[in-house]
Design a protein around this motif. Structure first.
Motif, PDB file in Angstrom:
ATOM      1  N   LEU A  92     -39.313  12.670  -1.380  1.00 40.42           N
ATOM      2  CA  LEU A  92     -40.319  13.604  -1.904  1.00 40.42           C
ATOM      3  C   LEU A  92     -41.544  13.647  -1.005  1.00 40.42           C
ATOM      4  N   HIS A  93     -41.940  12.483  -0.487  1.00 45.25           N
ATOM      5  CA  HIS A  93     -43.056  12.454   0.456  1.00 45.25           C
ATOM      6  C   HIS A  93     -42.721  13.262   1.706  1.00 45.25           C
ATOM      7  N   ALA A  94     -41.515  13.050   2.225  1.00 42.84           N
ATOM      8  CA  ALA A  94     -41.107  13.745   3.448  1.00 42.84           C
ATOM      9  C   ALA A  94     -41.054  15.254   3.231  1.00 42.84           C
ATOM     10  N   VAL A  95     -40.491  15.682   2.103  1.00 40.95           N
ATOM     11  CA  VAL A  95     -40.437  17.112   1.791  1.00 40.95           C
ATOM     12  C   VAL A  95     -41.839  17.680   1.650  1.00 40.95           C
ATOM     13  N   SER A  96     -42.729  16.928   1.033  1.00 44.11           N
ATOM     14  CA  SER A  96     -44.122  17.378   0.874  1.00 44.11           C
ATOM     15  C   SER A  96     -44.807  17.498   2.228  1.00 44.11           C
ATOM     16  N   PHE A  97     -44.568  16.519   3.113  1.00 46.60           N
ATOM     17  CA  PHE A  97     -45.167  16.576   4.443  1.00 46.60           C
ATOM     18  C   PHE A  97     -44.665  17.806   5.208  1.00 46.60           C
ATOM     19  N   LYS A  98     -43.369  18.077   5.093  1.00 49.97           N
ATOM     20  CA  LYS A  98     -42.815  19.256   5.757  1.00 49.97           C
ATOM     21  C   LYS A  98     -43.414  20.531   5.167  1.00 49.97           C
ATOM     22  N   PHE A  99     -43.596  20.541   3.855  1.00 50.07           N
ATOM     23  CA  PHE A  99     -44.172  21.702   3.187  1.00 50.07           C
ATOM     24  C   PHE A  99     -45.592  21.954   3.679  1.00 50.07           C
ATOM     25  N   TYR A 100     -46.329  20.878   3.938  1.00 49.15           N
ATOM     26  CA  TYR A 100     -47.711  21.010   4.389  1.00 49.15           C
ATOM     27  C   TYR A 100     -47.832  21.149   5.905  1.00 49.15           C
ATOM     28  N   GLY A 101     -46.694  21.226   6.611  1.00 50.04           N
ATOM     29  CA  GLY A 101     -46.766  21.567   8.026  1.00 50.04           C
ATOM     30  C   GLY A 101     -46.309  20.529   9.018  1.00 50.04           C
ATOM     31  N   ALA A 102     -45.782  19.398   8.576  1.00 44.18           N
ATOM     32  CA  ALA A 102     -45.309  18.383   9.518  1.00 44.18           C
ATOM     33  C   ALA A 102     -44.105  18.900  10.295  1.00 44.18           C
ATOM     34  N   LYS A 103     -44.106  18.679  11.596  1.00 42.13           N
ATOM     35  CA  LYS A 103     -43.014  19.184  12.437  1.00 42.13           C
ATOM     36  C   LYS A 103     -41.854  18.197  12.523  1.00 42.13           C
ATOM     37  N   ALA A 104     -42.155  16.910  12.609  1.00 39.74           N
ATOM     38  CA  ALA A 104     -41.112  15.886  12.726  1.00 39.74           C
ATOM     39  C   ALA A 104     -41.488  14.681  11.872  1.00 39.74           C
ATOM     40  N   VAL A 124     -51.703  16.108  10.053  1.00 44.39           N
ATOM     41  CA  VAL A 124     -52.933  15.838   9.310  1.00 44.39           C
ATOM     42  C   VAL A 124     -52.736  16.167   7.843  1.00 44.39           C
ATOM     43  N   LEU A 125     -53.211  15.277   6.980  1.00 46.95           N
ATOM     44  CA  LEU A 125     -53.118  15.484   5.538  1.00 46.95           C
ATOM     45  C   LEU A 125     -54.479  15.197   4.915  1.00 46.95           C
ATOM     46  N   SER A 126     -54.942  16.108   4.068  1.00 50.61           N
ATOM     47  CA  SER A 126     -56.239  15.912   3.430  1.00 50.61           C
ATOM     48  C   SER A 126     -56.131  14.919   2.280  1.00 50.61           C
ATOM     49  N   LYS A 127     -57.279  14.404   1.872  1.00 49.55           N
ATOM     50  CA  LYS A 127     -57.344  13.474   0.741  1.00 49.55           C
ATOM     51  C   LYS A 127     -56.768  14.098  -0.522  1.00 49.55           C
ATOM     52  N   LYS A 128     -57.122  15.327  -0.796  1.00 43.27           N
ATOM     53  CA  LYS A 128     -56.657  16.008  -2.004  1.00 43.27           C
ATOM     54  C   LYS A 128     -55.144  16.136  -2.027  1.00 43.27           C
ATOM     55  N   LYS A 129     -54.550  16.512  -0.885  1.00 41.40           N
ATOM     56  CA  LYS A 129     -53.104  16.680  -0.814  1.00 41.40           C
ATOM     57  C   LYS A 129     -52.388  15.338  -0.942  1.00 41.40           C
ATOM     58  N   TYR A 130     -52.979  14.300  -0.359  1.00 42.60           N
ATOM     59  CA  TYR A 130     -52.367  12.973  -0.466  1.00 42.60           C
ATOM     60  C   TYR A 130     -52.392  12.494  -1.911  1.00 42.60           C
ATOM     61  N   TYR A 131     -53.512  12.697  -2.596  1.00 43.86           N
ATOM     62  CA  TYR A 131     -53.602  12.353  -4.016  1.00 43.86           C
ATOM     63  C   TYR A 131     -52.529  13.090  -4.821  1.00 43.86           C
ATOM     64  N   LEU A 132     -52.341  14.354  -4.510  1.00 42.97           N
ATOM     65  CA  LEU A 132     -51.371  15.171  -5.236  1.00 42.97           C
ATOM     66  C   LEU A 132     -49.951  14.646  -5.038  1.00 42.97           C
ATOM     67  N   ILE A 133     -49.599  14.305  -3.800  1.00 41.79           N
ATOM     68  CA  ILE A 133     -48.261  13.795  -3.502  1.00 41.79           C
ATOM     69  C   ILE A 133     -48.013  12.465  -4.190  1.00 41.79           C
ATOM     70  N   ALA A 171     -45.088   1.404  -5.494  1.00 43.54           N
ATOM     71  CA  ALA A 171     -46.089   2.425  -5.136  1.00 43.54           C
ATOM     72  C   ALA A 171     -47.441   1.816  -4.775  1.00 43.54           C
ATOM     73  N   MET A 172     -47.520   0.493  -4.668  1.00 43.11           N
ATOM     74  CA  MET A 172     -48.798  -0.155  -4.405  1.00 43.11           C
ATOM     75  C   MET A 172     -49.433   0.316  -3.090  1.00 43.11           C
ATOM     76  N   LYS A 173     -48.607   0.568  -2.069  1.00 41.37           N
ATOM     77  CA  LYS A 173     -49.154   1.052  -0.797  1.00 41.37           C
ATOM     78  C   LYS A 173     -49.836   2.401  -0.989  1.00 41.37           C
ATOM     79  N   ASP A 174     -49.185   3.316  -1.700  1.00 38.89           N
ATOM     80  CA  ASP A 174     -49.776   4.634  -1.958  1.00 38.89           C
ATOM     81  C   ASP A 174     -51.112   4.495  -2.682  1.00 38.89           C
ATOM     82  N   LEU A 175     -51.145   3.619  -3.681  1.00 40.50           N
ATOM     83  CA  LEU A 175     -52.370   3.447  -4.463  1.00 40.50           C
ATOM     84  C   LEU A 175     -53.454   2.768  -3.649  1.00 40.50           C
ATOM     85  N   ALA A 176     -53.076   1.893  -2.723  1.00 37.10           N
ATOM     86  CA  ALA A 176     -54.065   1.253  -1.853  1.00 37.10           C
ATOM     87  C   ALA A 176     -54.718   2.286  -0.937  1.00 37.10           C
TER      88      ALA A 176
END
Length: 204
Positions: A92-104, A124-133, A171-176
């Motif tokens: 889901l993270h990878a799909v979200s990154f691709k959706f937001y413009g990640a090339k590889a 590049v990912l903004s704080k808001k988008k990272y929170y959403l993911i 998910a502790m890494k994400d929350l950190a």
């Protein structure tokens, strides 16, 4: 936000760079204990989830249930949280990154952190988008199983409670990261082509 614009030092400042798993481990242990709204919600979830599990057991007379149901359910939830939900979580993270413009995107298992590592090159990912993911994956694999557990019984009840708890630990890494980003009103995460993660804040 393009990487070229983010690297404009007149508007943005590099506040932290993380390169390897040892630095990530130090980062996680530091910022998951930092007191802010994110960590309070996270630790409250774990504590209340534990109390809720005890309440479910006592209110439904589950202490008298055959211990084999406990073992199969809890072990099943643990195995799902170790073998299946991490793959889906990072997918889901990878799909979200691709959706937001990640090339590889690179996906590999990190034994030191005992989790998958997702790295999007020159992205590049903004704080808001990272929170959403992160909020979405936490909802799907922790909150949702906890809610569904109320409508199940037997092995499924124990399995869902187990999945909810152990995925929250995963998910502790994400929350950190969310905890670290919390102190900056406007910030970005940059993933470089050298597998380095850099945090930028907007200059006033």
């Amino acid at each position: 936000m393009s990487p070229e614009l983010l690297k404009n030092k007149s508007q943005y400042k590099n506040v932290l760079s993380i390169m390897d798993s040892s630095e990530w481990l130090l980062f996680i242990t530091t910022f998951i204990r930092r007191k802010n709204r994110i960590t309070r919600l996270y630790w409250s979830y774990l504590f209340l989830g534990f109390l809720l599990a005890i309440y479910i057991f006592l209110s439904n007379g589950l202490l008298s249930v055959d211990h084999r149901i406990w073992i199969v359910g809890l072990t099943g939830g643990l195995l799902v949280s170790l073998l299946i939900s991490p793959v889906l979580h990072e997918l889901l993270h990878a799909v979200s990154f691709k959706f937001y413009g990640a090339k590889a995107i690179k996906i590999r298992w990190n034994w030191n952190l005992f989790r998958f590592n997702i790295q999007a090159n020159d992205f590049v990912l903004s704080k808001k988008k990272y929170y959403l993911i992160c909020g979405f994956t936490f909802f799907v694999f922790s909150l949702l199983p906890l809610v569904i557990a109320f409508f199940t019984s037997g092995v499924w009840l124990f399995a869902l409670l187990s999945l909810s708890f152990f995925h929250a630990l995963y998910a502790m890494k994400d929350l950190a990261v969310c905890s670290y980003l919390y102190k900056f009103p406007n910030c970005y995460i940059y993933s470089s082509e050298e597998n380095k993660t850099i945090f930028y804040k907007t200059l006033p």
